[in-house]
Design an enzyme around this catalytic site. Structure first.
Site, mmCIF file in Angstrom:
data_model
loop_
_atom_site.group_PDB
_atom_site.id
_atom_site.type_symbol
_atom_site.label_atom_id
_atom_site.label_comp_id
_atom_site.label_asym_id
_atom_site.label_seq_id
_atom_site.Cartn_x
_atom_site.Cartn_y
_atom_site.Cartn_z
ATOM 1 N N GLY A 261 56.867 79.075 74.392
ATOM 2 C CA GLY A 261 55.462 78.958 73.993
ATOM 3 C C GLY A 261 54.565 79.252 75.176
ATOM 4 C CG MET A 263 56.849 79.524 82.959
ATOM 5 S SD MET A 263 58.050 78.175 82.823
ATOM 6 C CE MET A 263 58.037 77.559 84.505
ATOM 7 C CG ASN A 265 54.758 80.715 85.799
ATOM 8 O OD1 ASN A 265 55.963 80.582 85.919
ATOM 9 N ND2 ASN A 265 54.202 81.376 84.797
ATOM 10 C CG HIS A 297 53.437 70.795 77.433
ATOM 11 N ND1 HIS A 297 54.255 69.911 76.772
ATOM 12 C CD2 HIS A 297 54.258 71.486 78.278
ATOM 13 C CE1 HIS A 297 55.510 70.055 77.199
ATOM 14 N NE2 HIS A 297 55.529 71.017 78.106
ATOM 15 C CD GLU A 298 53.092 75.019 79.411
ATOM 16 O OE1 GLU A 298 53.690 75.034 80.510
ATOM 17 O OE2 GLU A 298 53.670 74.795 78.336
ATOM 18 C CG HIS A 301 54.772 71.163 82.936
ATOM 19 N ND1 HIS A 301 55.790 70.251 83.100
ATOM 20 C CD2 HIS A 301 55.017 71.769 81.740
ATOM 21 C CE1 HIS A 301 56.605 70.307 82.056
ATOM 22 N NE2 HIS A 301 56.156 71.213 81.219
ATOM 23 C CD GLU A 320 59.364 71.168 79.818
ATOM 24 O OE1 GLU A 320 58.316 70.935 79.186
ATOM 25 O OE2 GLU A 320 59.488 72.132 80.579
#
Length: 850
Positions: A261, A263, A265, A297-298, A301, A320
């Site tokens: 979906g 990433m 980075n 969500h990203e 992270h 996650e």
């Protein structure tokens, strides 16, 4: 004796570690090839005559080791295919201390969606779990964090994005050399590069961080919503963690072909276009919520994963699960009217379903190599992990939980951590035995079924592991933080119990007769509940007193008991019949999901027709009362309720009235009339009209796909092609799988659509078995897509299908999807047994209906 690198489970020695990479890459986009030179600054802690780097299909040349003013060339450069490494052997031991390694190399773009690959007009990287080694010779394990200083040489006229802002941009002949600011210390899987004709929003500042969202020029008008989400949630995340965002700038970019979906980075988040780009005027609320949840969500992270990173992939869940839970929490703060926690419950259902199998795995399980790491990206890691964190937060309280997270972030900043580090921080902040609770839930697979039996004001609670296969038992118990909610003469009350043993008796607080009791208040616990008959009846007659999440759980838990052979499908249908006037869309979605399973798998022929009629009788009046046209300024909840009812009456019950209403609206929508269909009805209406559609409609969808800029609309038309039930059109749809109409990222969804088509299923399944190698090749080897292809075969229905699938996967297994294979076969085996067991019961129940 074999070298350790001949073992695919080989792990890098920790005696040589990178501190900094300074690399220059030259990309030839036409030839799909690249060359690179880099200097890696090293710390050598123990003498060794070899350096081991990761590298796949890279040709290394001109390697030099430098230390103490001296330089050495390796005596040999030996690739080791099993461990995806390159061994540099020297004639004598290398000195300890600071050193550097110069490496030059060449390679080719990856065919597929990993490493550096071509996605339409865009070249992009995707390195998680372990594919940085396809572009760089590097120490490609998460514990080897280092700084990265990158320069990229590409043809002029293209946008070039990296982890940091551009600090130098020069012309070198017909190439452009772009140098990015050196990064913070990062694991190799978080390095990223995107090159292509992209355009971005204007940079907008959030507490000193410039934020931009990028897309291809024809999709630039779809970037605003994703940009606004980032601007809204970034300050909220900084506040939650008590730490500023660490990565200088934030770019978000929609990639035209993308395996996952999104990433995370560092500083350059890449997305599948449908997870980032939308038109707020025409997007269904489900699409807006999905984009908001993925973006958040990203961004979560950037702290949990990028700033503090797991040591190894067995703790992937630390990244996650936390980001999953955090996304719902933050979006719920931003848009409380969206009721995100009800969506979280729906996501969690997939984890409960998976975790009820014998072939499930613990949240924290053994991961021996990069291939096994790829299999960890599933509902257990994400949704169960997130649900367990939510449960622990509910037990500790929001304040102590957040303080524990902040302690963890401060202590392990720029470094790596393991799960015990998190438990220690949470326990220290909350002064509670967190480790006992967490270890059981994270280290043990499965979850409990809690049985609640009320006798006056005494409540008997018992627990045993829930399996969806009838008759399977095991002796595990959990520390279950049970939250009771009930009503007596003093009103509605809550009471908390930590159920540690197999059985316990609880005296309920308050006084008077208990009118009803739910043993999973707010449905926040990761467990199922079974009530005795009187307890279930009390809940069924007081549905309006229950929260929507509790009504959803009541249906879901009762269905789970049917699957496990502990309740009859007739009792479930009687319960479902009480939900005819249900007004909450999330509860309706659960109801429709359960009824759709029964209609699709547990009824055939006349029974199927009778069942559809019963569904239309139950829910049709609600749709009639609401109508298809939304009123001005209508609340989202009303729009979503209408969409649920259209799915039930038009999709599941196949109502001719609903089809007659939908068809002209879809035609007007296809002609450009934006108000013909309220956006939340688009998926259901297009699907049901396609199912009954003709060749002209098929051609219309097919022609619109390549030129449609909106990714959700494009996907809607693509999936509609798999829904047509005219036999000649099911054949045409099958043929499209091997064409450019279906991008690599959509292959698994398209296969699932074909397997879900009742008219075309058997013909496609026969073709799929004969062309299995071609179907597998069509994924480009992407592990997530391979897993989804296997999972899609769970759409099959009969014992014959099951035996054919077993034979196929035994003869031609998919090594990257061993776990998915075991789980899908186990689940399908249960579905087949349930079908054989329950079809007569459904038939008899239908005959009893007035």
């Amino acid at each position: 004796m074999a070298h350790p690198t001949e073992d695919k489970n080989f792990r890098l020695p920790t005696s040589i570690r990178p501190r900094r990479y300074a690399a220059t890459l030259t990309l030839d986009l036409d030839a799909k090839s690249f060359s690179g030179q880099q200097t890696i600054d090293l710390d050598v802690a123990a003498p060794s005559n070899e350096i081991i780097l990761h590298g796949i299909a890279l040709a290394l040349s001109d390697v030099t080791f430098r230390a103490g003013g001296q330089q050495r060339k390796p005596a040999s450069i030996q690739p080791a295919q099993a461990s995806e490494t390159v061994v540099l052997r020297f004639d004598e031991a290398l000195p300890t201390g600071a050193a550097s390694l110069d490496v030059a190399w060449t390679g080719r773009f990856t065919e597929g969606l990993r490493g550096l690959y071509q996605a339409g007009k865009v070249a992009a990287t995707q390195f998680e779990a372990a594919d940085a080694r396809r572009l760089f010779p590097c120490f490609d394990e998460p514990a080897f964090k280092a700084r990265w200083a990158l320069t990229v040489r590409v043809p002029t006229g293209l946008t070039v994005l990296g982890n940091g802002p551009v600090v130098k941009d020069t012309q070198e002949g017909n190439l452009r050399a772009v140098t990015f600011q050196e990064t913070e210390v990062l694991s190799s899987y978080l390095i990223a590069l995107v090159v292509g004709p992209l355009v971005g929003t204007d940079a907008q500042d959030v507490q000193g961080v410039p934020v931009r969202t990028w897309a291809l020029p024809e999709k630039a008008h779809l970037t605003r919503f994703g940009q606004d989400v980032a601007l809204a949630v970034l300050p909220r995340l900084q506040d939650y963690f008590g730490l500023p965002y660490a990565f200088t700038k934030l770019d978000q970019v929609g990639i035209p072909d993308f395996e996952a979906g999104a990433m995370e980075n560092a500083g350059l988040i890449t997305y599948r276009e449908v997870a980032l780009l939308l038109d707020p005027a025409t997007a269904p609320l489900s699409v807006k919520k999905r984009v908001a949840e993925v973006v958040t969500h990203e961004l979560a992270h950037q702290w949990f994963g990028n700033w503090v990173t797991m040591v190894w992939w067995d703790d992937l869940w630390l990244n996650e699960a936390f980001a999953t839970w955090m996304a719902f929490k933050i979006v719920d703060q931003w848009r409380p009217e969206w009721r995100m926690w009800l969506d979280f419950d729906a996501h969690r259902a997939s984890a409960l379903h998976l975790d009820a199998l014998k072939s499930t795995h613990p949240i924290h399980g053994e991961v021996r190599n990069a291939g096994e790491a790829g299999e960890s990206f599933d509902a257990i890691t994400y949704e169960k992990g997130g649900a367990v964190l939510r449960m622990i937060e509910g037990f500790l309280g929001e304040g102590p939980f957040r303080e524990g997270i902040r302690q963890y972030m401060r202590k392990h900043a720029r470094a790596n951590a393991v799960k015990e580090d998190l438990w220690n921080a949470l326990g220290d902040a909350a002064k509670q035995p967190v480790e006992e609770l967490a270890t059981a839930w994270v280290g043990q697979s499965g979850f409990p079924l809690v049985t609640a039996t009320l006798d006056g004001r005494g409540l008997s609670l018992s627990q045993r592991r829930y399996y969806s296969e009838p008759g399977v038992q095991s002796a595990e118990v959990w520390p279950v933080p049970v939250v009771l909610r009930y009503e007596d003469s003093t009103g509605v009350r809550e009471q908390r119990v930590l159920l540690r043993d197999a059985q316990a008796t609880v005296k309920l607080e308050g006084e008077g007769a208990v009118k009803w009791l739910t043993a999973n208040a707010g449905s926040t616990g990761f467990y199922r509940v079974a009530y005795d008959k009187p307890g279930l009846e009390k809940l069924a007659t007081n549905l309006k007193s229950l929260a929507p999440s509790e009504r959803t759980a009541l249906l879901a838990d009762q269905w789970a008991l049917v699957r496990a052979g502990q309740a009859s499908v007739a009792d479930l249908l009687d319960l479902a019949g009480r939900f005819g006037d249900e007004e909450d869309d999330s509860v309706l979605d659960e109801l429709v999901g359960r009824l759709a399973y029964i209609e699709g798998r547990l009824a055939d022929g006349e029974d199927q027709v009778r069942f559809r009629a019963w569904v239309e009788k139950l829910l049709g009046p609600g749709l009639k009362k609401l109508g298809w046209q939304s009123a001005p300024n209508e609340a989202d909840r009303v729009k979503l309720r209408r969409a649920s009812l259209v799915r039930a009456v038009g999709g599941l019950a196949r109502s001719q009235d609903a089809l007659a209403e939908a068809r002209p609206r879809v035609e007007r929508m296809l002609q450009g009339q934006r108000d013909a269909l309220e956006p939340n009805l688009l998926d259901a209406a297009v699907g049901m009209v396609a199912r009954a559609g003709d060749a002209a409609l098929f051609d219309t969808f097919l022609q619109k796909i390549p030129s449609e800029p909106d990714p959700a609309t494009q996907r809607r038309y693509l999936m509609a092609l798999t829904a047509f039930e005219a036999p000649e059109l099911t054949a045409r749809a099958r043929g499209l799988l091997y064409t450019d109409t279906v991008k690599t990222q959509d292959v698994a969804s398209f296969v699932a659509g074909l397997l879900g088509n009742r008219v075309g299923r058997d013909a496609w399944w026969a073709q799929m078995r004969t062309q299995w190698k071609d179907v597998v090749a069509r994924t480009g080897g992407a592990p997530m897509l391979l897993r989804r292809i296997v999972e899609a075969m769970g759409m099959l229905r009969t014992r014959e299908h099951l035996e054919q699938m077993q034979a196929l996967l035994k003869a031609q297994p998919i090594p990257e999807a061993q776990q998915a294979t075991a789980q899908t076969l186990e689940r399908l085996s249960q579905d087949v047994a349930l079908r054989e067991r329950c079809m007569p019961e459904v038939s008899a129940w239908l005959k009893r209906q007035p």
